[in-house]
Design an enzyme around this catalytic site. Sequence first.
Site, short mmCIF file in Angstrom:
data_model
loop_
_atom_site.label_atom_id
_atom_site.label_comp_id
_atom_site.label_asym_id
_atom_site.label_seq_id
_atom_site.Cartn_x
_atom_site.Cartn_y
_atom_site.Cartn_z
N ILE A 153 91.70 29.04 125.92
CA ILE A 153 91.04 29.63 124.75
C ILE A 153 90.13 31.06 124.62
O ILE A 153 90.34 31.84 123.91
CB ILE A 153 90.32 28.36 123.94
CG1 ILE A 153 90.98 27.44 123.68
CG2 ILE A 153 89.56 28.97 122.65
CD1 ILE A 153 90.10 26.12 122.94
N MET A 210 80.11 32.58 131.86
CA MET A 210 79.58 31.61 132.57
C MET A 210 80.85 30.42 132.62
O MET A 210 80.62 29.58 133.77
CB MET A 210 78.47 30.87 131.75
CG MET A 210 77.25 31.73 131.81
SD MET A 210 75.76 30.86 130.98
CE MET A 210 76.41 30.45 129.19
N THR A 218 85.17 29.35 131.47
CA THR A 218 86.34 29.43 130.68
C THR A 218 86.54 28.11 129.93
O THR A 218 86.50 27.09 130.47
CB THR A 218 87.40 29.46 131.81
OG1 THR A 218 87.08 30.57 132.83
CG2 THR A 218 88.86 29.82 131.30
N VAL A 219 86.82 28.53 128.71
CA VAL A 219 87.42 27.17 127.75
C VAL A 219 88.91 27.24 127.56
O VAL A 219 89.43 27.80 127.21
CB VAL A 219 86.67 27.70 126.47
CG1 VAL A 219 86.90 26.43 125.49
CG2 VAL A 219 85.12 28.05 126.74
N ASP A 272 70.49 31.76 123.72
CA ASP A 272 71.59 32.71 123.74
C ASP A 272 72.25 32.85 122.33
O ASP A 272 73.51 32.66 122.41
CB ASP A 272 72.53 32.45 124.75
CG ASP A 272 73.31 33.60 125.34
OD1 ASP A 272 73.10 34.61 125.00
OD2 ASP A 272 74.42 33.23 125.80
#
Length: 709
Positions: free
Chosen positions: A26, A31, A33-34, A143
Amino acid sequence: MDTGGLAGVATSGRLLDGRYRLGSLIARGGMSTVYRGVDLRLDRPVAVKILKDEFIQDPTFLARFDREARAAAGLHHRGIVAMYDQGRDGDTVYLVMELVEGGTLRDLLREHGALSVPVALSILEPVLSALGAAHEAGLVHRDVKPENVLISTRGEVKVADFGLVRAVSSTTMATGDVILGTVAYLSPEQVSTGYSDARSDVYAAGVVGFEMLTGAPPFGGDTALTVAYQHVHNDVPAPSTLAIGVPTALDEIMVRATARNSSDRPADASDFLGELIRMRATLQIRRVPVPLPTPERPVQATTVMPAQRAADTTRTASVEVAGEISPPPDPADVTRVISRPTDAQLGRRRRRRRRSWIIALVVLVLAAGAGATGWWLGSGRYTTVPTLVGQARDSAVQTVESAGLVAVVSEIHDNRMAAGRVVGVDPGEGDRQLRGSEVKLVVSTGRPVVPTVVAGADPAEAAAALVAADLTASLDPAAAVFDAQVPAGQVVRTEPAAGTAVDVGAPVVLIVSKGAQPVAVPAVTDKSVVDAENALKVAGFVIDTQIGQFDATRPAGTVIATRPATGETLTAGAPVALVVSNSLLVPEVVGSSQADASAALTAAELTVAVGPPAFDSDVDGGDVIRTDPVAGTLVDPASATVTLTVSNAITMPDVRGRNVDEAGGQLTGAGLVVQVTSFFGLGSTVQSQDPRPGTRVAPGTTVSLNTFN
């Protein structure tokens, strides 16, 4: 297929902890990976975030990550991407989250640039609502940026990455790395000290709002250090300096939210949101649907094919290498050699036949599996939204979960449905849905109740409270009332009264104060100043300045009039001035010596003038015969001159028994005329005189001296 740890590198088709099957990529970030995934245990789609290697080498980080993930999982808010699970499979640390189909605010900004004020507010408000829920729970995001604001295909706005940032920041701070967070949205205190709290999220959300209104962040530069320096040393400008149509009230809120001094910002996201809601209500800015972004496609890495696809490829004798397909060998290139089989060859053939039977059996098993898979890919992975409207909340949730769906509950006021009952369902009842999909249950909270509005509240704030309660605020100037305690223009009460149940959208009138009841100025004419002031104070007025004015009929210190005039109505507490007589009274000085009279008149603040002398047989010479004006007259201080008329009378001296010559010299020196009657000539003694001694005579009077004896 490998199911062990891959040091943070995941491939499509991989199974984590025997439960989460990874699918397509996705997104890829700094930080993590999705991946799209499926929770095989609950049969629902999920998003799986795989952390990068550099964040999983420190045991302290892993402990902190576990705590923060658990805390974030405790957040339940429709605007927060739900966190379902977290864990570790070999060297892979992962998070399992709600899958939001759609794109990010970054995609929307990349596609549209600056957004209109209504659209920007329709995005910023749910972001602040989500942050406010986190702040109330003691969590800070740290963030906030467009990449972490997701917009679903249904126009829902959700905030992602709660919990992860704080865990990672503990590691970066411990190792001396650069402060975590996208530098374009970092608060000054995060840059200068690394400290962050709810006000840091407020600053970042304000910068995101600025970018939505103007199309770009407030600060830019060639390096991250340059941008960070500007956050610390420069003020974020008002959005209207770069964008057209931004209201002044919104400008002020955004400038306050992005103040460099954190104490000048709203205390948390809920306070920020409250200011926006009140501003929206005052300016009547409409709510609009959120545009759907077109997500930017992630860069796909070369992946290993799933098992079924690999088997199909094997049967066609093609080879997939780095995305290139090699064709199968041409049969013409195959040379057959025919010869009599040896015993060894016959044995090998028998073994191949046995393997063929085994393969056939395996094929049958695979066929059965394929049938099951076909059922799953066909109708088995789908379910139907059950009948839910009218059910009690808990019962409806259980019904949804029994159907293999996930219930997401929201509440709304409803005029007809009892509180706690389902009033709406999305998708609709009977709709075919993928198992694990969300079903939104809209639960009635009954008819809205008029909220309590504290006497003295600002009308805009009271209107915002009514709008938040799903009511319509109405302000009727004709309904305003007098109230001594509530300042003019502030709310006294509502109609209907607080606590009254009314229909959704029903008008509620805000009764505002006209201030204290007007009071007539009392009559204080001819009173002393003290008595007049007391009368005005009793009536509720404030004593204003004193105005002096001449009045020939009223002595000094007597009230002539009031300003405003007697009988005029004023609000209690209004100032009233007194017009006071400043007349001067001419004192009685007739009969006094000229010196004493002058002193008395000067003491009375009068100017002294002396006119021509006059004779008065009743007044000694040098004493005052009369004044002009006469005693008791009231005179204007501007022209207060009193003229004295002084007596010039001469009191006849006694010259009897004196020598005629001496007597004549004395009388002549006093301004008298001497006439002597003598039988013996000059030098004789005066025997008598006329007028008599002690008599007052006018200057020049003839005095007869008789020396006859």
